[in-house]
Design a protein around this motif. Sequence first.
Motif: not given
Length: 189
Positions: A47-63
């Motif tokens: 869910g965190l990957r979906l939220y930060f990746g798809r909603v805000h386009h952040l990479t894992e290290p960034e979020w």
Amino acid sequence: GPSIRIRMGRPDATTADAEFLQRPLQASTPRSLVTKTLPSAGLDSDGLRLYFGRVHHLTEPEWIALTGGSHGLGRHVSLLGMPKDCLKNLTRSCLEDAPVLLPFVTESVNRFDNTYFQALLAWNAKNQIELGQVAFIPTDVDMVVDPGLRRHVERFAKDGINDDSSFRRAFVRAYQKLVETTATTKERY
């Protein structure tokens, strides 16, 4: 904290964001369901990957850096001392008027550093944290128990906090992305 360059002149929205996404996102688990424009404390790592990746386009290290930087400085609502009527019907006003706000990591609540990541790893190692020393929420725990996310937590925990640390660089990139890509259109969710 870090010095963050923000481009001037970004167009802001004239109304508040909607509370819910137009189309919910979900991976394979019930806790991966993303329905709101702010992340739920109960999301799992998918869910965190979906939220930060798809909603805000952040990479894992960034979020992960953004989470560690904000939770390392911040406090969150505790249910300790909450009136029983609020516990039975947890409303926004109950949370906003909560009698107890706890820091995530007690030793660095007013300092931007990588203590959050060190404490997260110590908590996961069991018996290395004193009772009351940290107060993590489920999304914090997800970052240390998911092997793919844990590698970033470990790297940031070892990092220094100088201007060239990978934690600081990732935090700055994430913050810049959020500022420059949010509040630009009312249709973004």
